[in-house]
Scaffold this motif. Structure first.
Motif, PDB file in Angstrom:
ATOM      1  N   GLY A   4      -1.897  -6.156  -6.065  1.00  0.00           N
ATOM      2  CA  GLY A   4      -3.113  -5.460  -5.253  1.00  0.00           C
ATOM      3  C   GLY A   4      -2.749  -4.922  -4.150  1.00  0.00           C
ATOM      4  N   VAL A   5      -2.014  -5.453  -3.353  1.00  0.00           N
ATOM      5  CA  VAL A   5      -1.431  -4.891  -2.129  1.00  0.00           C
ATOM      6  C   VAL A   5      -0.714  -3.802  -2.314  1.00  0.00           C
ATOM      7  CG1 VAL A   5       0.107  -5.455   0.201  1.00  0.00           C
ATOM      8  CG2 VAL A   5      -1.795  -7.089  -0.720  1.00  0.00           C
ATOM      9  N   THR A   6       0.238  -3.891  -3.418  1.00  0.00           N
ATOM     10  CA  THR A   6       1.360  -2.851  -3.579  1.00  0.00           C
ATOM     11  C   THR A   6       0.641  -1.647  -4.037  1.00  0.00           C
ATOM     12  OG1 THR A   6       2.877  -4.404  -4.316  1.00  0.00           O
ATOM     13  CG2 THR A   6       3.212  -2.274  -5.058  1.00  0.00           C
ATOM     14  N   LEU A   7      -0.353  -1.987  -5.133  1.00  0.00           N
ATOM     15  CA  LEU A   7      -1.258  -0.777  -5.310  1.00  0.00           C
ATOM     16  C   LEU A   7      -2.033   0.040  -4.318  1.00  0.00           C
ATOM     17  CD1 LEU A   7      -2.246   0.798  -7.863  1.00  0.00           C
ATOM     18  CD2 LEU A   7      -4.017  -0.799  -8.208  1.00  0.00           C
ATOM     19  N   ASN A   8      -2.542  -0.740  -3.379  1.00  0.00           N
ATOM     20  CA  ASN A   8      -3.356  -0.008  -2.374  1.00  0.00           C
ATOM     21  C   ASN A   8      -2.285   0.492  -1.356  1.00  0.00           C
ATOM     22  OD1 ASN A   8      -5.641  -1.195  -3.051  1.00  0.00           O
ATOM     23  ND2 ASN A   8      -5.529  -2.602  -1.653  1.00  0.00           N
ATOM     24  N   SER A   9      -1.092   0.339  -1.216  1.00  0.00           N
ATOM     25  CA  SER A   9      -0.028   0.962  -0.534  1.00  0.00           C
ATOM     26  C   SER A   9       0.472   2.123  -1.147  1.00  0.00           C
ATOM     27  CB  SER A   9       1.029   0.085  -0.321  1.00  0.00           C
ATOM     28  OG  SER A   9       2.189  -0.198  -1.248  1.00  0.00           O
ATOM     29  N   ILE A  10       0.449   2.509  -2.444  1.00  0.00           N
ATOM     30  CA  ILE A  10       0.496   3.740  -3.181  1.00  0.00           C
ATOM     31  C   ILE A  10      -0.338   4.573  -3.553  1.00  0.00           C
ATOM     32  CG2 ILE A  10       2.974   2.692  -3.635  1.00  0.00           C
ATOM     33  CD1 ILE A  10       2.012   2.362  -6.772  1.00  0.00           C
ATOM     34  N   SER A  11      -1.554   4.297  -3.435  1.00  0.00           N
ATOM     35  CA  SER A  11      -2.767   5.030  -4.221  1.00  0.00           C
ATOM     36  C   SER A  11      -3.799   5.148  -2.987  1.00  0.00           C
ATOM     37  CB  SER A  11      -2.936   4.233  -5.388  1.00  0.00           C
ATOM     38  OG  SER A  11      -3.625   3.164  -5.387  1.00  0.00           O
ATOM     39  N   ASP A  12      -4.677   6.091  -3.357  1.00  0.00           N
ATOM     40  CA  ASP A  12      -5.902   6.237  -2.526  1.00  0.00           C
ATOM     41  C   ASP A  12      -7.153   5.182  -3.082  1.00  0.00           C
ATOM     42  OD1 ASP A  12      -7.630   7.905  -0.884  1.00  0.00           O
ATOM     43  OD2 ASP A  12      -8.890   8.093  -2.746  1.00  0.00           O
ATOM     44  N   GLY A  13      -7.571   4.445  -2.333  1.00  0.00           N
ATOM     45  CA  GLY A  13      -8.355   3.643  -2.675  1.00  0.00           C
ATOM     46  C   GLY A  13      -9.778   4.226  -3.255  1.00  0.00           C
ATOM     47  N   LEU A  14     -10.326   5.451  -2.853  1.00  0.00           N
ATOM     48  CA  LEU A  14     -11.428   5.944  -3.486  1.00  0.00           C
ATOM     49  C   LEU A  14     -11.133   6.592  -5.045  1.00  0.00           C
ATOM     50  CD1 LEU A  14     -14.380   6.970  -3.249  1.00  0.00           C
ATOM     51  CD2 LEU A  14     -13.471   8.929  -1.820  1.00  0.00           C
ATOM     52  N   THR A  15     -10.020   7.166  -5.131  1.00  0.00           N
ATOM     53  CA  THR A  15      -9.693   7.953  -6.146  1.00  0.00           C
ATOM     54  C   THR A  15      -8.740   7.262  -7.102  1.00  0.00           C
ATOM     55  OG1 THR A  15      -7.694   9.049  -5.581  1.00  0.00           O
ATOM     56  CG2 THR A  15      -9.890  10.340  -5.160  1.00  0.00           C
ATOM     57  N   GLY A  16      -7.926   6.480  -6.508  1.00  0.00           N
ATOM     58  CA  GLY A  16      -7.079   5.560  -7.386  1.00  0.00           C
ATOM     59  C   GLY A  16      -5.742   6.420  -7.769  1.00  0.00           C
ATOM     60  N   LEU A  17      -5.605   7.866  -7.365  1.00  0.00           N
ATOM     61  CA  LEU A  17      -4.579   8.774  -7.304  1.00  0.00           C
ATOM     62  C   LEU A  17      -3.482   8.077  -6.360  1.00  0.00           C
ATOM     63  CD1 LEU A  17      -6.391  12.065  -7.670  1.00  0.00           C
ATOM     64  CD2 LEU A  17      -5.359  10.782  -9.492  1.00  0.00           C
ATOM     65  N   TYR A  18      -2.189   8.763  -6.687  1.00  0.00           N
ATOM     66  CA  TYR A  18      -1.185   8.389  -5.869  1.00  0.00           C
ATOM     67  C   TYR A  18      -1.427   9.187  -4.312  1.00  0.00           C
ATOM     68  CZ  TYR A  18       2.101   6.809  -9.427  1.00  0.00           C
ATOM     69  OH  TYR A  18       2.707   6.204 -10.407  1.00  0.00           O
TER      70      TYR A  18
END
Length: 62
Positions: A4-18
C-alpha cells in the motif's frame, strides 16, 4: 502494508493514475526492459471543459 505504501508513492491517491515522477521514469524502465521504440504523450487543451460539457452527462470519466 508495504504494498500500500509503495502504491501510494507511485500513484495519485484520488485518481489512482501514476504520478508525475512515475510517468517520467516509466519510459526509461520500459526501454531498458523491452527495448521500447517510442512514447506518445498527449496534452488536451481545455480538457476540463470537455469533461464538464460532454463526459459527465454520458457517465464517462477520462
Amino acid at each position: 502494508m508495504l504494498q500500500g505504501v509503495t502504491l501510494n508513492s507511485i500513484s495519485d491517491g484520488l485518481t489512482g493514475l501514476y504520478n508525475a515522477g512515475t510517468i517520467r521514469a516509466k519510459p526509461v524502465e520500459l526501454v531498458e526492459k523491452d527495448g521500447l521504440k517510442g512514447v506518445l504523450f498527449i496534452d488536451i487543451d481545455h480538457f476540463k471543459n470537455l469533461n464538464d460539457t460532454s463526459a459527465h452527462s454520458e457517465g464517462i470519466r477520462f
